[in-house]
Scaffold this motif. Structure first.
Motif, PDB file in Angstrom:
ATOM      1  N   ILE A   1       0.822  -1.212   0.000  1.00 14.69           N
ATOM      2  CA  ILE A   1       0.000   0.000   0.000  1.00 14.69           C
ATOM      3  C   ILE A   1       0.858   1.265   0.000  1.00 14.69           C
ATOM      4  N   GLU A   2       1.848   1.335   0.887  1.00 16.01           N
ATOM      5  CA  GLU A   2       2.681   2.536   0.953  1.00 16.01           C
ATOM      6  C   GLU A   2       3.432   2.767  -0.347  1.00 16.01           C
ATOM      7  N   ASN A   3       3.895   1.694  -0.960  1.00 20.72           N
ATOM      8  CA  ASN A   3       4.635   1.823  -2.213  1.00 20.72           C
ATOM      9  C   ASN A   3       3.712   2.200  -3.359  1.00 20.72           C
ATOM     10  N   THR A   4       2.489   1.686  -3.336  1.00 20.02           N
ATOM     11  CA  THR A   4       1.533   2.072  -4.373  1.00 20.02           C
ATOM     12  C   THR A   4       1.193   3.556  -4.239  1.00 20.02           C
ATOM     13  N   LYS A   5       1.058   4.026  -3.015  1.00 16.27           N
ATOM     14  CA  LYS A   5       0.855   5.463  -2.800  1.00 16.27           C
ATOM     15  C   LYS A   5       2.045   6.257  -3.352  1.00 16.27           C
ATOM     16  N   ASN A   6       3.245   5.725  -3.154  1.00 14.97           N
ATOM     17  CA  ASN A   6       4.433   6.395  -3.676  1.00 14.97           C
ATOM     18  C   ASN A   6       4.469   6.373  -5.203  1.00 14.97           C
ATOM     19  N   MET A   7       3.953   5.297  -5.795  1.00 14.53           N
ATOM     20  CA  MET A   7       3.860   5.271  -7.265  1.00 14.53           C
ATOM     21  C   MET A   7       2.932   6.369  -7.752  1.00 14.53           C
ATOM     22  N   ILE A   8       1.805   6.505  -7.091  1.00 17.95           N
ATOM     23  CA  ILE A   8       0.843   7.542  -7.474  1.00 17.95           C
ATOM     24  C   ILE A   8       1.456   8.929  -7.305  1.00 17.95           C
TER      25      ILE A   8
ATOM     26  N   GLY B   1       4.617   9.644  -7.591  1.00 15.11           N
ATOM     27  CA  GLY B   1       5.826   9.815  -8.395  1.00 15.11           C
ATOM     28  C   GLY B   1       7.114   9.499  -7.665  1.00 15.11           C
ATOM     29  N   LYS B   2       7.041   8.841  -6.511  1.00 18.59           N
ATOM     30  CA  LYS B   2       8.237   8.515  -5.737  1.00 18.59           C
ATOM     31  C   LYS B   2       8.739   7.099  -6.003  1.00 18.59           C
ATOM     32  N   GLN B   3       7.953   6.306  -6.701  1.00 22.29           N
ATOM     33  CA  GLN B   3       8.369   4.967  -7.123  1.00 22.29           C
ATOM     34  C   GLN B   3       7.809   4.738  -8.509  1.00 22.29           C
ATOM     35  N   SER B   4       8.603   4.135  -9.377  1.00 23.77           N
ATOM     36  CA  SER B   4       8.207   4.037 -10.784  1.00 23.77           C
ATOM     37  C   SER B   4       7.280   2.865 -11.062  1.00 23.77           C
ATOM     38  N   MET B   5       7.578   1.720 -10.472  1.00 25.11           N
ATOM     39  CA  MET B   5       6.790   0.518 -10.745  1.00 25.11           C
ATOM     40  C   MET B   5       6.941  -0.465  -9.606  1.00 25.11           C
ATOM     41  N   SER B   6       6.039  -1.451  -9.586  1.00 22.52           N
ATOM     42  CA  SER B   6       6.153  -2.560  -8.654  1.00 22.52           C
ATOM     43  C   SER B   6       5.586  -3.793  -9.340  1.00 22.52           C
ATOM     44  N   VAL B   7       6.303  -4.885  -9.263  1.00 23.77           N
ATOM     45  CA  VAL B   7       5.800  -6.128  -9.850  1.00 23.77           C
ATOM     46  C   VAL B   7       4.627  -6.611  -9.004  1.00 23.77           C
ATOM     47  N   PHE B   8       3.507  -6.859  -9.682  1.00 21.14           N
ATOM     48  CA  PHE B   8       2.283  -7.275  -8.992  1.00 21.14           C
ATOM     49  C   PHE B   8       2.159  -8.785  -9.047  1.00 21.14           C
TER      50      PHE B   8
ATOM     51  N   PRO C   1       3.778 -13.127 -13.149  1.00 17.55           N
ATOM     52  CA  PRO C   1       3.763 -11.772 -12.584  1.00 17.55           C
ATOM     53  C   PRO C   1       3.549 -10.718 -13.673  1.00 17.55           C
ATOM     54  N   VAL C   2       3.037  -9.562 -13.275  1.00 15.69           N
ATOM     55  CA  VAL C   2       2.919  -8.403 -14.174  1.00 15.69           C
ATOM     56  C   VAL C   2       3.392  -7.188 -13.382  1.00 15.69           C
ATOM     57  N   PHE C   3       3.541  -6.049 -14.041  1.00 11.17           N
ATOM     58  CA  PHE C   3       3.944  -4.882 -13.267  1.00 11.17           C
ATOM     59  C   PHE C   3       2.829  -3.839 -13.252  1.00 11.17           C
ATOM     60  N   ALA C   4       2.818  -3.107 -12.150  1.00 10.24           N
ATOM     61  CA  ALA C   4       1.894  -1.981 -11.996  1.00 10.24           C
ATOM     62  C   ALA C   4       2.707  -0.698 -11.964  1.00 10.24           C
ATOM     63  N   ASP C   5       2.126   0.357 -12.486  1.00 10.29           N
ATOM     64  CA  ASP C   5       2.710   1.689 -12.365  1.00 10.29           C
ATOM     65  C   ASP C   5       1.576   2.698 -12.247  1.00 10.29           C
ATOM     66  N   ALA C   6       1.921   3.987 -12.336  1.00 13.11           N
ATOM     67  CA  ALA C   6       0.900   5.023 -12.162  1.00 13.11           C
ATOM     68  C   ALA C   6      -0.157   4.976 -13.252  1.00 13.11           C
TER      69      ALA C   6
ATOM     70  N   LEU D   1      -5.355  -2.836 -12.285  1.00 12.04           N
ATOM     71  CA  LEU D   1      -4.809  -4.036 -11.662  1.00 12.04           C
ATOM     72  C   LEU D   1      -5.195  -4.178 -10.199  1.00 12.04           C
ATOM     73  N   LEU D   2      -5.209  -3.077  -9.476  1.00 13.92           N
ATOM     74  CA  LEU D   2      -5.329  -3.154  -8.023  1.00 13.92           C
ATOM     75  C   LEU D   2      -6.701  -2.779  -7.481  1.00 13.92           C
ATOM     76  N   ILE D   3      -7.357  -1.812  -8.095  1.00 13.49           N
ATOM     77  CA  ILE D   3      -8.653  -1.366  -7.579  1.00 13.49           C
ATOM     78  C   ILE D   3      -9.803  -2.078  -8.273  1.00 13.49           C
ATOM     79  N   ASP D   4      -9.792  -2.065  -9.606  1.00 14.98           N
ATOM     80  CA  ASP D   4     -10.890  -2.709 -10.340  1.00 14.98           C
ATOM     81  C   ASP D   4     -10.973  -4.203 -10.044  1.00 14.98           C
ATOM     82  N   SER D   5      -9.839  -4.815  -9.737  1.00 12.37           N
ATOM     83  CA  SER D   5      -9.825  -6.255  -9.440  1.00 12.37           C
ATOM     84  C   SER D   5     -10.252  -6.559  -8.012  1.00 12.37           C
ATOM     85  N   GLY D   6     -10.411  -5.497  -7.194  1.00 17.46           N
ATOM     86  CA  GLY D   6     -10.813  -5.695  -5.806  1.00 17.46           C
ATOM     87  C   GLY D   6      -9.671  -5.979  -4.858  1.00 17.46           C
TER      88      GLY D   6
END
Length: 396
Positions: free
Chosen positions: A311-318, A320-327, A372-377, A383-388
């Motif tokens: 969650i914290e890293n996804t907030k950072n992606m939004i 602009g403090k982190q570019s991507m995270s493998v989901f 695996p896939v990657f998520a970004d802004a 990937l994360l919200i629409d999928s629940g």
């Protein structure tokens, strides 16, 4: 004449009845009840004839009931390494829900990142009668005694997301394609920097995971193999010189350890240089690097990779403090493991899709690898919200 004869017969019958009555008062009742009982029996016959049909229906229903609830009385032990990282809480919760919904009793325990605690917990699971064990190890080689105990008790063991090493008591391995996790990260860096067309040079640093976690090497090697040609030609430069897994490993994946190491490198090598990329193997180490950059770095903000979409890293992606995270959707992994547990307990063929890659120094463990896939802004909502996986409120 006929009337007289009939009267005589009737008289004799009445006398006989009276004489019989003197012998036993129960006899007439029995004689009278017999035709009634026979009539009742004749009436009951259709019900008796229906009984075999009911039995047949019950017999037909039994397999359906068995199929619907094959888990009756069966117990699954689930050993998770720690609650300190968000992803293991999610893994444990998903696993417990899926197994409970499938009808199993679940013994879920967290080991607080302490090897002896995990060893003791797994041994207790065996002693308490678990039929299958699912283990995400703190250290892949640390559970030998418990695995030997499971083998002696003929209890199958599924290694969950971290390969159990140095034992032939590991039945199966369920994980994501760990080498591919690294290649996804490395490819993201290659594509974002346009390394095939841009001249560079670009500065890059690496932060890897726990040396006791067999997966950490796969993550690092997957990424490094993509980027090594560009390092060799000088298009990517590692100012710290730290280019091996042992150089950049982070015990326990600890955020604080990653932050301290990043601060040291920033102060030693980047007081007057920009960092173009900081490739982190997962989100807890990425968070440490991000903290270090916020505290001590004044240059151009780098590309930062991660893994797990915490969650914290996804907030950072939004932000602009982190570019991507493998989901790695742990719901997918949990579902696959529950399927494997059921296949084991029903003595069916267990789904695997890799029988060559994961050797634990004793055997090559049959494995199922999720993608695996990657998520970004740009795509995190899908990937994360629409999928629940998360709600919008969780990411605010």
């Amino acid at each position: 004449m006929k009337k007289k004869l009939l009267s005589a017969i009737l008289s004799m019958t009445m006398v006989a009845a009276l004489l019989a009555g003197c012998g036993s008062s129960a006899a007439p009742a029995a004689d009278t009840a017999a035709p009634a009982a026979e009539a009742a029996a004749e009436e009951a016959a259709p019900a008796e004839e229906a009984a075999p049909a009911a039995d047949a229906a019950a017999d037909e229903a039994a397999p359906a009931a068995d199929a619907a609830a094959p888990a009756g009385g069966l117990k699954v032990g689930v050993s998770m390494p720690t609650k300190d990282l968000q992803r293991w809480n999610q893994d444990g919760a998903n696993m417990e829900k899926e197994l409970t919904d499938a009808g199993y009793e679940v013994d879920l325990q967290y080991a607080s990142n302490d090897v002896q605690t995990q060893l003791s917990q797994v041994e207790n699971m065996i002693s308490s009668g678990c039929n299958v064990l699912v283990i995400a190890a703190i250290e892949g080689s640390s559970l030998g005694e418990a695995l030997d105990m499971a083998k002696d008790a003929a209890i199958p063991v599924i290694a969950y997301d971290r390969l159990l090493m140095d034992s032939d008591a590991v039945s199966y391995y369920a994980t994501f394609d760990n080498y591919k996790v690294g290649t996804v990260q490395g490819t993201y860096v290659k594509d974002t920097l346009k390394l095939d067309t841009e001249p560079g040079p670009f500065n890059i640093e690496f932060t890897a995971g726990d040396p006791g976690d067999n997966n950490a090497g796969f993550f690092f090697n997957g990424a490094y193999d993509v980027l090594k040609p560009y390092i060799d030609e000088g298009k990517l430069v590692v100012q710290s010189g730290k280019t091996t897994f042992n150089d950049v490993a982070t015990p326990s994946w600890a955020t604080e350890t990653a932050q301290s190491e990043a601060e040291n490198r920033i102060s030693s090598f980047y007081t007057d240089k920009d960092i173009d990329v900081w490739l982190c193997s997962n989100d807890s180490t990425a968070l440490g690097v991000e903290n270090a950059l916020a505290a001590n770095y004044k240059g151009k903000y780098p590309i930062i990779t991660g893994q797990d979409c915490d969650i914290e890293n996804t907030k950072n992606m939004i932000a602009g403090k982190q570019s991507m995270s493998v989901f790695k959707d742990t719901r997918t992994l949990a579902s696959q493991v529950v399927k494997m547990v059921t296949q084991i307990l029903k003595d069916e063929t267990v789904d695997v899709n890799d029988t060559e890659t994961y050797n634990n120094n004793v055997i090559t463990v049959p494995s199922f690898l999720c993608e695996p896939v990657f998520a970004d802004a740009n795509n995190y909502k899908e990937l994360l919200i629409d999928s629940g996986y998360y709600t919008e409120d969780q990411l605010k």
